[in-house]
Scaffold this active site. Structure first.
Site, short mmCIF file in Angstrom:
data_model
loop_
_atom_site.label_atom_id
_atom_site.label_comp_id
_atom_site.label_asym_id
_atom_site.label_seq_id
_atom_site.Cartn_x
_atom_site.Cartn_y
_atom_site.Cartn_z
N GLU A 55 -10.19 -4.37 -8.28
CA GLU A 55 -11.64 -4.30 -8.49
C GLU A 55 -12.02 -3.53 -9.75
O GLU A 55 -13.20 -3.48 -10.12
CB GLU A 55 -12.30 -3.65 -7.26
CG GLU A 55 -12.18 -4.53 -6.02
CD GLU A 55 -12.44 -3.78 -4.73
OE1 GLU A 55 -11.83 -2.71 -4.53
OE2 GLU A 55 -13.24 -4.26 -3.92
N ILE A 109 -4.95 -13.37 -1.28
CA ILE A 109 -6.26 -14.03 -1.40
C ILE A 109 -6.44 -14.64 -2.79
O ILE A 109 -7.56 -14.88 -3.23
CB ILE A 109 -7.41 -13.07 -1.04
CG1 ILE A 109 -7.40 -11.82 -1.92
CG2 ILE A 109 -7.32 -12.66 0.42
CD1 ILE A 109 -8.60 -10.90 -1.69
N LEU A 143 2.62 -3.67 -11.66
CA LEU A 143 3.69 -4.35 -10.93
C LEU A 143 4.02 -5.70 -11.56
O LEU A 143 5.17 -6.11 -11.61
CB LEU A 143 3.29 -4.54 -9.46
CG LEU A 143 2.95 -3.24 -8.71
CD1 LEU A 143 2.39 -3.55 -7.32
CD2 LEU A 143 4.17 -2.35 -8.61
MO1 MOS Z 1 -12.85 -6.20 -1.69
S1 MOS Z 1 -14.89 -5.81 -1.47
O1 MOS Z 1 -12.37 -6.81 -0.19
O2 MOS Z 1 -12.85 -7.38 -2.97
#
Ligand code: MOS
Length: 763
Positions: A722, A483, A647
């Protein structure tokens, strides 16, 4: 931007370790050349039709009449779908699914009834020959509503709060250890502070978009998905067809942040319309539609109570969270869960309560739980440090637990203290003046602030397949997604290192539900889950090759009798002999080798059951506050991270600085304003919803501590996607306090909040 130091890379021997190198993204060139195909860009030829969604103009009520005559007769229009003619779909289920995973896969019917549950909920879809024709025709639909009064305000409804059965991700709603109330009442130094965090929206650059193509009774869906398995099951359940008939394709995704974990209106409606029209149908949500239809972080009120002894040891930790939730589908962000692991204290209490409002459901938004929770909690710790007359780092060190304070199991690895000490040294924390408002440079008051970071490490069940062909080409396939995080790159590194071949020999294929199922990208679990599955697949492949090499008569290693075997340099080396893998495969297995590997889920791994696994960090912020205007400018941000083996320090650093930037946004800018009369998110675009942009982001530095967590997974890594968000906003807010002596407990700290203390010249 300054340099990133990674001790892990320095330690690794250059020949053996591909993991840990700061490799460039292997998909980077494709992306800058515009050749990475995103969901809306997939081509289906001239037959493609375009859909445009009409959203409800009320937040709660019923559609009395919907007149689509003009729209149907408009040029280019192929179909107009409303609740009156939409194919029958399963009804939307109860607000809480029976199990945690079902929330990701449940049926999400659209245009199913005349009820309106939230403002801008889809009430019609127009499909036309062109996007423009569809959009124009939507404007011709006339809807008459019977409007009911909605409830939107959390603060006014706290007495109606209820206790959910569980929080997001299945964490317990409440936790209690010892006697919190008694210990808090008796504590000699206390903080009892209430913080408010606003509605927030995650808006990835790429909007939610889908191209659906039916072939017979099978549908292929090109879309922007974080987790393909969720989309596949979600569409199958919504259309009431078997998952085998649904293929999801999502090779490149322009950001997710949690907003692409489940299907939304674009995917459901494209699939429905394409089946009716027997043509490919494309639908994208507009930026404005994303605010109501693709999830948000709910508004919250948090009360943090800390009771300490005069020496700074915490006797009582209490964290109570009130959050808004959708009336029709519950989402309880796990906002106080981190507080169960962060600091030691014999008496503890964490609770989550919800107030139902007439909005679409909240969804996972980058660092669910920690993002709002640590913003409040780590400010409260700062407030306590000041009251105790202790340095904030020293206070945290005095409350460093020896084991997980509530689970009572050891930590796998925990380097929070090391992160704080390294950060203090690098940042020049010693120059901070503890008394607020005591550092001035011209018109600016300068402040330093810090906060801790913690984020759970997780593994989601994942499988991977790897093949080696007679040209020496390795292909790894898994339904994992990239992503924007660098998944293609780190998986290439993992396969290259595991198999002892150069990265150029590896092709990683992601984003197709025909490939083995993974946990996808979310919750910072992606690299560890997909990476470990791939690691195991490579190990199985090597065993398979070795066994054949020793037992096949055409093999140069036939009946070799030694333990000295090695895959390195693109060769198999046994004893003193070596053979290029391509040559070996040609001789002993012309059709190539294939193997699979799998991992997880976390609940079934010994390391997860027996250890408390988290990643840690420490953030340090310097701000300047204009003493006349109250304008807050970031000057520096430093984060020191302990997240297991890194990594790829380059992509990891990008993840962390992205998170730190979210921290700036949460502290100073981000807020979605809800119109309390209509339940409408007013500032629903990126002109009005302010995120930190380049000009707001200062010099940032990221330091990774050397760490290897052998309890977490075979790679020794832990989740970090995160982590950069967690606590970063509190470091900024604490710096604002140190600069001004003014504590703002309602986020974000915007200019209007500074007005009461201006001008700051008196300080
Ligand atoms: Mo996580 S809430 O899928 O960035």
């Amino acid at each position: 931007m300054t340099e990133t130091t990674t001790n892990a890379t320095e330690r690794s021997s250059p020949n053996s370790s591909v993991i840990g190198r700061p490799s460039d993204r292997i998909d980077g060139a494709l992306k800058v050349m515009g050749r990475a195909t995103y969901a809306y860009e997939h081509a289906a030829g001239e037959a493609t039709a375009y859909g445009y969604i009409l959203g409800a103009a009320i937040a709660k009520g019923r559609i009395v009449e919907i007149d689509t005559t003009d729209a149907e007769q408009a040029p280019g229009v192929l179909h107009v779908m409303t609740h009156r003619n939409a194919p029958p779909l399963p009804v939307f289920g109860p607000p809480v699914t029976p199990t945690v995973p079902e929330v990701f896969t449940r049926a999400r019917p659209m245009l199913a009834t005349d009820r309106v549950r939230y403002y801008d909920e889809p009430v019609a879809l127009v499909v036309a020959e062109t996007f423009e024709a569809a959009r124009a025709a939507v404007g011709l639909i006339r809807v008459h509503y019977e409007r009911e009064a909605g409830i939107f305000d959390l603060k006014e409804r706290l007495t109606e709060a209820y206790t959910p059965r569980r929080t997001n991700a299945g964490f317990e709603t409440d936790s209690a250890v010892g006697d919190f109330e008694g210990a808090f009442a008796a504590a000699s130094v206390k903080i009892d502070a209430t913080y408010r965090t606003p509605f927030e929206h995650h808006n990835p650059m790429e909007p939610h978009a889908t191209l659906a193509i039916w072939s017979g009774d099978e549908v292929t869906i090109y879309t922007a998905a974080q987790t393909l398995a969720n989309f596949r099951a979600g569409i199958a359940n919504t259309l009431n067809i078997s998952p085998e008939r649904v293929r999801i394709v999502s090779p490149y995704i322009g950001g997710g942040f949690g907003s692409k974990l489940i299907i939304h209106a674009d995917t459901v409606l494209a699939a429905l319309a394409a089946r009716i029209l027997e043509r490919p149908v494309k639908i994208a949500l507009t930026r404005q539609q994303m605010f109501a239809n693709a999830g948000h972080r709910a508004e919250m009120i948090q009360q943090v109570r800390l009771g300490a002894n005069p020496d700074g040891r915490l006797a009582a930790i209490g964290h109570d969270v009130y959050s808004a939730t959708s009336r029709f589908e519950e989402y309880c962000e796990q906002t106080a869960v981190f507080a169960r692991s962060l600091y030691a204290a014999p008496n503890r209490l964490t609770r989550h309560r919800l107030v139902s409002v007439d909005l679409n459901r909240g969804e996972w938004m980058r660092s669910p739980g920690e993002a709002p929770g640590m913003l409040a909690f780590e400010c409260a710790v700062d407030e306590l440090a000041e009251r105790l007359g202790l340095d904030p780092i020293e206070l945290r060190i005095r409350n460093e637990p020896v084991e997980d304070p509530e689970r009572r199991v050891p930590f796998s690895t925990r380097n929070l203290v090391a992160c704080m000490k390294e950060g203090a040294h690098r940042f020049g924390w010693g120059h901070r003046k503890p008394a607020p408002g005591s550092t001035r440079e011209g018109r600016n008051l300068i402040g330093y602030g810090m906060a801790a970071a913690i984020r759970p490490n997780f593994i989601g069940a994942s499988r991977a397949q790897v093949t080696l062909d007679a040209n020496g080409q390795v292909t790894a396939r898994l339904d994992m997604t990239d992503i924007g995080t660098g998944t293609y790159t780190i998986l290439t590194q993992i396969a290259a290192e595991s198999l002892g071949v150069p990265m150029s020999s590896i092709k990683v294929e992601l984003g197709d539900s025909r490939f083995p199922r993974t946990a996808g990208s979310g919750g910072s679990w992606g690299a560890a889950s997909a990476g470990s599955a791939l690691y195991h697949a490579c190990t199985a492949l090597k065993e398979h090759i070795l066994e054949t090499a020793l037992t096949n008569e055409s093999s140069p290693f036939y009946r070799a009798n030694t333990d000295d075997t090695r895959f390195a340099g693109g060769e198999l080396r046994i004893g003193g002999r070596s053979e290029r893998l391509a040559d070996l495969v040609r001789r002993i297995a012309p059709l190539g080798f294939e193997a699979e590997g799998s991992v997880g889920p976390a609940s079934e791994t010994d390391g997860y059951k027996a250890y408390s696994q988290h990643s840690y960090g420490a953030h340090f912020a310097e701000v300047a506050v204009d003493c006349d205007t109250g304008e807050i400018r970031m000057r520096r941000l430093l984060s020191v991270i302990g997240a297991g083996r890194i990594l790829n320090p380059k992509t990891a650093r990008s993840q962390i600085i992205g998170g730190m930037t979210w921290g700036i946004g949460a502290a100073l800018m981000e807020k979605t304003v809800l119109d309390p009369r209509h339940g409408h998110f007013v500032n629903h675009d990126l002109a009005e919803y302010h995120v930190a942009v380049n000009a707001d982001v200062p010099d940032m530095e990221v330091i990774f501590l050397e760490e290897h967590d052998d309890k977490a997974n075979p790679l020794g890594s832990k989740g970090l996607g995160e982590l950069g968000v967690c606590g970063a906003g509190a470091a900024v807010a604490n710096a604002v306090y140190n600069a001004t002596g003014f504590r703002v407990r309602e986020f974000p700290i915007t200019l209007d909040q500074m007005l009461p203390i201006l001008p700051l010249t008196g300080i």
